[in-house]
Design a protein around this motif. Structure first.
Motif, PDB file in Angstrom:
ATOM      1  N   ASP A 209      68.808 -15.148  59.980  1.00 27.40           N
ATOM      2  CA  ASP A 209      68.978 -13.526  59.687  1.00 27.40           C
ATOM      3  C   ASP A 209      67.372 -12.466  59.508  1.00 27.40           C
ATOM      4  O   ASP A 209      66.671 -11.484  59.877  1.00 27.40           O
ATOM      5  CB  ASP A 209      69.647 -13.062  59.088  1.00 27.40           C
ATOM      6  N   VAL A 210      66.910 -13.614  58.428  1.00 31.19           N
ATOM      7  CA  VAL A 210      65.300 -13.301  57.728  1.00 31.19           C
ATOM      8  C   VAL A 210      64.811 -12.620  58.809  1.00 31.19           C
ATOM      9  O   VAL A 210      63.500 -11.830  58.461  1.00 31.19           O
ATOM     10  CB  VAL A 210      65.120 -14.237  56.401  1.00 31.19           C
ATOM     11  N   THR A 211      64.361 -14.250  59.735  1.00 27.65           N
ATOM     12  CA  THR A 211      63.142 -13.895  60.827  1.00 27.65           C
ATOM     13  C   THR A 211      63.507 -12.730  61.901  1.00 27.65           C
ATOM     14  O   THR A 211      62.786 -12.088  62.347  1.00 27.65           O
ATOM     15  CB  THR A 211      62.849 -15.189  61.099  1.00 27.65           C
ATOM     16  N   LEU A 212      64.831 -13.075  61.799  1.00 33.09           N
ATOM     17  CA  LEU A 212      65.221 -11.697  62.691  1.00 33.09           C
ATOM     18  C   LEU A 212      64.829 -10.571  62.472  1.00 33.09           C
ATOM     19  O   LEU A 212      64.025  -9.461  62.827  1.00 33.09           O
ATOM     20  CB  LEU A 212      66.465 -12.011  63.261  1.00 33.09           C
ATOM     21  N   ARG A 213      64.804  -9.857  60.981  1.00 32.71           N
ATOM     22  CA  ARG A 213      64.611  -8.800  60.450  1.00 32.71           C
ATOM     23  C   ARG A 213      63.060  -8.916  60.854  1.00 32.71           C
ATOM     24  O   ARG A 213      62.985  -6.982  60.627  1.00 32.71           O
ATOM     25  CB  ARG A 213      65.233  -8.665  58.964  1.00 32.71           C
TER      26      ARG A 213
END
Length: 296
Positions: A209-213
């Motif tokens: 999720d962090v990387t995708l954001r």
């Protein structure tokens, strides 16, 4: 968690390995070798090779869960992005050849032909002038990005015990994206002059999720700077759900297509549901000169 015995080496090669690689808590869980000797050899990365097709994704993937199927979900997504005009390969090539992105490799081995206990460090380097790739390039180490251990058999490094932050430029005018990969592996042919092979690993659910954001924020910046780009046209059709002419990170990340593309494809802990996203890509490196911390 991993059926490493079936992944690390073909049976013929495994028969030549020391017992420390074949013993562990169970028949499928060999332990990593203890690297206590060897000469340090230094290389600078000269390229990433990104999957452009589903066939490429299989070529650069690994069997992370031991089911005899090659895993590379994130690689397949990059191939799909290429089809809508996001040329990650060119962005990567430009950054590396210009000396803007410097990735260094330090390999400790007694021999590059056969050695049962090898360490491989991946280091970030300071930006520099365009490298010559002739073995005379000098670099300065800026940080540590990963480490691996394993054997070299017949000049093929098969290192299954590793972690790495893959530094990959997705957009030509923005900073590279950091992709944190656990359960990482290297499969590469190596000589004193250079190396060529694949690097892969899995992004754990907590990091997806962090990387995708972060990726979404960069994609939106790219769309705003290049509204004529094919990616912009597709993005507004898919992600601007309220049709206000603005794409937000929340809209892009929560979209069902995004969630499907970046959904974990591996169950590594044996519990209900997948918990990791697979990724693999090609790389090459050339002999280089630098001083790495901790090496004598």
């Amino acid at each position: 968690m991993r059926a490493l015995a079936s992944l690390a080496l073909p049976l013929l090669a495994a028969a030549t390995l020391p017992a420390c690689l074949l013993e562990g808590d169970g028949p499928d869980e060999p332990v990593p070798p203890d690297v206590t000797s060897g000469t340090y050899r230094h290389y600078a990365q000269s390229s990433w090779t990104l999957p452009a097709t589903s066939e490429d994704a299989r070529r650069y993937g690994f069997d992370f869960d031991g089911d005899r199927t090659i895993d590379n979900q994130a690689g397949a997504v990059i191939a799909a992005l290429d089809n809508i005009g996001l040329d990650v390969q060119t962005a990567s090539d430009t950054a590396i050849t210009a000396g803007e992105l410097v990735i260094l490799h330090s390999v400790r081995a007694d021999e590059l032909t056969d050695d049962g206990s090898v360490s491989w460090r991946v280091l970030s380097g300071r930006p520099t002038t365009p490298p010559r790739w002739d073995g005379t390039d000098d670099f300065i180490v800026a940080g540590e990005d990963g480490s691996f251990v394993g054997p070299i058999v017949r000049q093929n490094a098969r290192l299954d015990w590793g972690v790495i932050n893959v530094t990959l430029p997705f957009f030509p005018d923005q900073a590279p994206t950091i992709l944190p990969l656990a359960d990482a592996r290297i499969d590469a042919r190596i000589t004193d002059d250079g190396c060529e092979g694949t690097i892969g690993g899995v992004m754990l659910a907590a990091d997806i999720d962090v990387t995708l954001r972060r990726f979404a924020a960069q994609a939106i910046t790219h769309i705003e700077r290049h509204p004529e780009h094919e990616l912009a046209r597709v993005a507004y059709q898919v992600f601007d759900t309220n049709r206000d002419g603005v794409i937000t990170v929340a809209e892009m990340v929560s979209n069902s297509i995004t969630q499907s593309l970046f959904s974990p494809d591996l169950d590594l802990d044996g519990r209900a549901g997948n918990d990791a996203l697979s990724f693999g890509l090609g790389f090459s490196c050339e002999a280089a000169r630098f001083s790495a911390p901790g090496e004598i």
